[in-house]
Write an enzyme that holds these catalytic residues in place. Structure first.
Site, short mmCIF file in Angstrom:
data_model
loop_
_atom_site.label_atom_id
_atom_site.label_comp_id
_atom_site.label_asym_id
_atom_site.label_seq_id
_atom_site.Cartn_x
_atom_site.Cartn_y
_atom_site.Cartn_z
N HIS A 1 11.05 27.46 30.91
CA HIS A 1 11.74 27.51 32.21
C HIS A 1 10.96 28.43 33.14
CE1 HIS A 1 15.33 27.13 34.78
NE2 HIS A 1 15.20 28.41 35.03
N ASP B 1 10.86 30.16 36.76
CA ASP B 1 11.68 30.53 37.92
C ASP B 1 10.80 30.86 39.12
OD1 ASP B 1 13.79 32.02 35.59
OD2 ASP B 1 14.39 30.43 36.96
N MET C 1 13.93 28.29 43.47
CA MET C 1 14.87 29.06 44.26
C MET C 1 14.17 29.40 45.57
SD MET C 1 16.25 31.31 41.06
CE MET C 1 14.82 30.87 40.09
N MET D 1 24.30 27.55 37.24
CA MET D 1 23.89 28.95 37.19
C MET D 1 25.05 29.80 36.69
SD MET D 1 20.76 29.13 38.03
CE MET D 1 20.62 30.90 38.18
N GLY E 1 18.04 35.14 41.17
CA GLY E 1 17.14 36.13 41.76
C GLY E 1 16.56 37.10 40.76
N PHE E 2 17.29 37.34 39.67
CA PHE E 2 16.80 38.34 38.72
C PHE E 2 17.19 37.97 37.28
CE2 PHE E 2 15.49 41.26 41.96
CZ PHE E 2 16.33 40.98 43.03
N GLY E 3 16.35 38.34 36.34
CA GLY E 3 16.72 38.19 34.94
C GLY E 3 17.53 39.41 34.50
N GLY E 4 18.07 39.34 33.29
CA GLY E 4 18.75 40.49 32.70
C GLY E 4 20.13 40.79 33.27
N GLY F 1 21.17 32.06 32.84
CA GLY F 1 21.53 33.40 33.32
C GLY F 1 22.50 34.08 32.36
N GLY F 2 22.02 35.15 31.72
CA GLY F 2 22.89 35.90 30.79
C GLY F 2 23.18 35.15 29.51
C1 DX5 Z 1 17.69 33.88 37.55
C2 DX5 Z 1 16.87 32.84 36.81
C3 DX5 Z 1 17.17 32.80 35.33
C4 DX5 Z 1 16.82 34.10 34.64
C5 DX5 Z 1 17.42 34.11 33.24
O1 DX5 Z 1 17.55 33.66 38.95
O2 DX5 Z 1 17.13 31.56 37.33
O3 DX5 Z 1 16.41 31.74 34.73
O4 DX5 Z 1 15.43 34.22 34.55
O5 DX5 Z 1 17.15 35.36 32.72
P1 DX5 Z 1 18.15 36.03 31.65
O6 DX5 Z 1 18.23 35.05 30.51
O7 DX5 Z 1 17.48 37.31 31.30
O8 DX5 Z 1 19.46 36.20 32.36
ZN ZN Z 2 16.19 29.73 36.33
#
Ligand code: DX5
Ligand code: ZN
Length: 228
Positions: A31, A33, A67, A136, A141-144, A175-176
Site C-alpha cells: 500500500h 500512501d 490523498m 478509512m 494524513g499520518f500513520g500510527g 488506519g490503526g
Molecule cells: C493514512 C494512510 C494509512 C496509514 C496506515 O493516511 O492512508 O495507510 O499509512 O498506517 P497505520 O497502519 O500505522 O495506521
Molecule cells: Zn492509505
C-alpha cells in the site's frame, strides 16, 4: 484475505529494501500512501519513488492511495511508475466519475476511499463501477493513529450492499489496523487490510503478517458458515 503493508511506516532511508522485506515476509500487496500537502496536511512521496521501489518488489500488487486534491494530473505518472490499482477519494465529489473512467482507461484497477466523517451513502452511486472500496479507519494524513471504531458500521453497510446487489468490489480498511482491530474489521465484512505500524515496525514481519492473516481468516463470517 489480503494483507497490504503500508510503505508510509517503512524506513524512508531504505524504501527499496523495505519493499523487498515486505515481499519476502509474505505480503500480498504493498500500500503506497501518496500525500500532496493539500488534501491532507502531510507530504509523502511521488511517482518517481514508486518507480524506484517497483523493481524491488516485482511480485507485489501496488495499491496506490492518492490523498491528493488534483489526482487527474497524477494518474498516468503512477500507472507508468507501476501502480496496479489507484484509489481516489469520494470527497472529490464531481471529479469522482471522470477519475474512475480515466483510471480504467489506463488499464488500472480503480478504488474509491471514504473518510471517517463522510456518510457511507456518498459511495452508493459508484459501487458498481469500482474494484475496491477503501473505508478509512483513521483521518488520512499520518500513520500510527488510533483506530476509529465508529467506522465499523460503515464497513458492515458496504458489505451488506455488496451482498444485496451481488457486486464484487474488495472491501479494504486502512488506519490503526492491528491484531485486535483486524478481527473487528473482518467480522464486519472487510477482506483487505492495510497496516503500516503494525507490520513495518516489527523485526519479524513474516510472523506479523502470518498472524494478522490468520486472525482475519478466523474472523471471516463467510467462512464461519462453512465451519458448522
Ligand atoms: C493514512 C494512510 C494509512 C496509514 C496506515 O493516511 O492512508 O495507510 O499509512 O498506517 P497505520 O497502519 O500505522 O495506521
Ligand atoms: Zn492509505
Amino acid at each position: 484475505m489480503i494483507i497490504a503493508p503500508s510503505l508510509l511506516a517503512a524506513d524512508f532511508t531504505r524504501l527499496g529494501s523495505e519493499a523487498a522485506r515486505a515481499q519476502r515476509a509474505g505480503a500480498d500487496w504493498l500500500h503506497l500512501d501518496i500525500m500532496d500537502g493539500q488534501f491532507v496536511p502531510n507530504i509523502s512521496f511521488g511517482p518517481d519513488v514508486v518507480a524506484a521501489v517497483r523493481p524491488h518488489a516485482k511480485k507485489l500488487f501496488f495499491d496506490v492511495h492518492l490523498m491528493c486534491g488534483k489526482p487527474e494530473i497524477l494518474l498516468e505518472p503512477f500507472v507508468h511508475a507501476g501502480a496496479d490499482e489507484i484509489i481516489v477519494h469520494v470527497e472529490l465529489h464531481q471529479q469522482v466519475t471522470p477519475l474512475i473512467w480515466k483510471i480504467k482507461s489506463l488499464g488500472c484497477k480503480v478504488g474509491l476511499a471514504i473518510n471517517p466523517l463522510t456518510s457511507i451513502a456518498e459511495v452508493q452511486p459508484f459501487l458498481d463501477k469500482i474494484d475496491l472500496l477503501l473505508v478509512m479507519t483513521v483521518n488520512p494524513g499520518f500513520g500510527g493513529q488510533s483506530f476509529i471504531h465508529e467506522c465499523l458500521s460503515k464497513i458492515q453497510q458496504a458489505d451488506a450492499w455488496r451482498r444485496e446487489r451481488k457486486l464484487h468490489y474488495r472491501l479494504e480498511v486502512d488506519g490503526g489496523i492491528n491484531n485486535q482491530t483486524v478481527a473487528e474489521c473482518a467480522r464486519a465484512g472487510a477482506d483487505t487490510f492495510v497496516a503500516g505500524t503494525a507490520l513495518f515496525h516489527k523485526r519479524n514481519m513474516g510472523a506479523a503478517i502470518r498472524k494478522m492473516r490468520k486472525i482475519a481468516h478466523d474472523n471471516d463470517p463467510t467462512l464461519a458458515d462453512l465451519k458448522v
